[in-house]
Design a protein around this motif. Structure first.
Motif, PDB file in Angstrom:
ATOM      1  N   ILE A  35      -3.876   2.457  -7.102  1.00  0.00           N
ATOM      2  CA  ILE A  35      -5.078   1.748  -6.669  1.00  0.00           C
ATOM      3  C   ILE A  35      -6.275   2.702  -6.647  1.00  0.00           C
ATOM      4  O   ILE A  35      -7.376   2.318  -7.058  1.00  0.00           O
ATOM      5  N   ALA A  36      -6.070   3.943  -6.214  1.00  0.00           N
ATOM      6  CA  ALA A  36      -7.180   4.907  -6.163  1.00  0.00           C
ATOM      7  C   ALA A  36      -7.665   5.261  -7.554  1.00  0.00           C
ATOM      8  O   ALA A  36      -8.844   5.559  -7.744  1.00  0.00           O
ATOM      9  N   SER A  37      -6.775   5.214  -8.542  1.00  0.00           N
ATOM     10  CA  SER A  37      -7.194   5.557  -9.902  1.00  0.00           C
ATOM     11  C   SER A  37      -7.739   4.358 -10.670  1.00  0.00           C
ATOM     12  O   SER A  37      -8.106   4.490 -11.832  1.00  0.00           O
ATOM     13  N   GLY A  38      -7.783   3.190 -10.034  1.00  0.00           N
ATOM     14  CA  GLY A  38      -8.405   2.027 -10.668  1.00  0.00           C
ATOM     15  C   GLY A  38      -7.446   1.034 -11.278  1.00  0.00           C
ATOM     16  O   GLY A  38      -7.868   0.053 -11.865  1.00  0.00           O
ATOM     17  N   ASP A  75     -11.559   1.835   1.121  1.00  0.00           N
ATOM     18  CA  ASP A  75     -11.235   2.297  -0.226  1.00  0.00           C
ATOM     19  C   ASP A  75     -11.374   3.804  -0.372  1.00  0.00           C
ATOM     20  O   ASP A  75     -10.694   4.412  -1.197  1.00  0.00           O
ATOM     21  N   SER A  76     -12.221   4.417   0.411  1.00  0.00           N
ATOM     22  CA  SER A  76     -12.428   5.862   0.295  1.00  0.00           C
ATOM     23  C   SER A  76     -11.232   6.672   0.789  1.00  0.00           C
ATOM     24  O   SER A  76     -11.105   7.856   0.465  1.00  0.00           O
ATOM     25  N   LEU A  77     -10.335   6.050   1.545  1.00  0.00           N
ATOM     26  CA  LEU A  77      -9.155   6.755   2.056  1.00  0.00           C
ATOM     27  C   LEU A  77      -7.941   6.666   1.131  1.00  0.00           C
ATOM     28  O   LEU A  77      -6.923   7.297   1.407  1.00  0.00           O
ATOM     29  N   TYR A  78      -8.015   5.895   0.073  1.00  0.00           N
ATOM     30  CA  TYR A  78      -6.861   5.730  -0.819  1.00  0.00           C
ATOM     31  C   TYR A  78      -6.381   7.046  -1.436  1.00  0.00           C
ATOM     32  O   TYR A  78      -5.167   7.312  -1.441  1.00  0.00           O
ATOM     33  N   GLY A  94       7.148   5.156  -2.773  1.00  0.00           N
ATOM     34  CA  GLY A  94       6.673   3.876  -3.289  1.00  0.00           C
ATOM     35  C   GLY A  94       5.261   3.561  -2.846  1.00  0.00           C
ATOM     36  O   GLY A  94       4.405   3.206  -3.660  1.00  0.00           O
ATOM     37  N   PHE A  95       4.991   3.711  -1.556  1.00  0.00           N
ATOM     38  CA  PHE A  95       3.634   3.451  -1.067  1.00  0.00           C
ATOM     39  C   PHE A  95       2.655   4.507  -1.558  1.00  0.00           C
ATOM     40  O   PHE A  95       1.495   4.208  -1.830  1.00  0.00           O
ATOM     41  N   GLY A  96       3.111   5.751  -1.673  1.00  0.00           N
ATOM     42  CA  GLY A  96       2.243   6.791  -2.212  1.00  0.00           C
ATOM     43  C   GLY A  96       1.862   6.501  -3.653  1.00  0.00           C
ATOM     44  O   GLY A  96       0.695   6.674  -4.048  1.00  0.00           O
ATOM     45  N   SER A  97       2.818   6.033  -4.446  1.00  0.00           N
ATOM     46  CA  SER A  97       2.527   5.673  -5.837  1.00  0.00           C
ATOM     47  C   SER A  97       1.596   4.471  -5.911  1.00  0.00           C
ATOM     48  O   SER A  97       0.699   4.422  -6.758  1.00  0.00           O
ATOM     49  N   LEU A  98       1.794   3.519  -5.020  1.00  0.00           N
ATOM     50  CA  LEU A  98       0.924   2.344  -4.989  1.00  0.00           C
ATOM     51  C   LEU A  98      -0.514   2.730  -4.690  1.00  0.00           C
ATOM     52  O   LEU A  98      -1.441   2.313  -5.402  1.00  0.00           O
ATOM     53  N   PHE A  99      -0.724   3.557  -3.672  1.00  0.00           N
ATOM     54  CA  PHE A  99      -2.079   3.965  -3.340  1.00  0.00           C
ATOM     55  C   PHE A  99      -2.675   4.873  -4.410  1.00  0.00           C
ATOM     56  O   PHE A  99      -3.884   4.862  -4.626  1.00  0.00           O
ATOM     57  N   LEU A 100      -1.845   5.653  -5.090  1.00  0.00           N
ATOM     58  CA  LEU A 100      -2.357   6.472  -6.183  1.00  0.00           C
ATOM     59  C   LEU A 100      -2.830   5.597  -7.340  1.00  0.00           C
ATOM     60  O   LEU A 100      -3.895   5.851  -7.926  1.00  0.00           O
TER      61      LEU A 100
END
Length: 76
Positions: A70-73, A12-15, A62-68
């Motif tokens: 998820i990283a923001s909660g 999770d710390s790499l998101y 798309g994947f960058g937006s997905l991880f963003l």
């Protein structure tokens, strides 16, 4: 035998870092797509190059937006 919980293969710390890199790559590919469209004439354009560049940019954004998200909660 108790079932194992489902976990992410990525810590999770790499998101946040992953989202920044994926979005940066996607924006660079998008910029190259726009530069290609603006600088090439209609006779020299290639549909295959346009579709592959658009698909690659779409996947990275798309994947960058997905991880963003998820990283923001925001779990999607």
């Amino acid at each position: 035998m108790a079932p194992k919980p489902i976990g992410s293969p990525i810590p999770d710390s790499l998101y946040p870092t992953l989202s920044v890199f994926l979005l940066a790559i996607g924006l660079i590919v998008t910029a190259s797509f726009f530069i290609y469209e603006a600088t090439s004439s209609r006779k020299n354009r290639s549909l295959v190059k346009e579709l592959t560049t658009g698909a690659v940019a779409s996947v990275f954004l798309g994947f960058g937006s997905l991880f963003l998200l998820i990283a923001s909660g925001v779990y999607v």
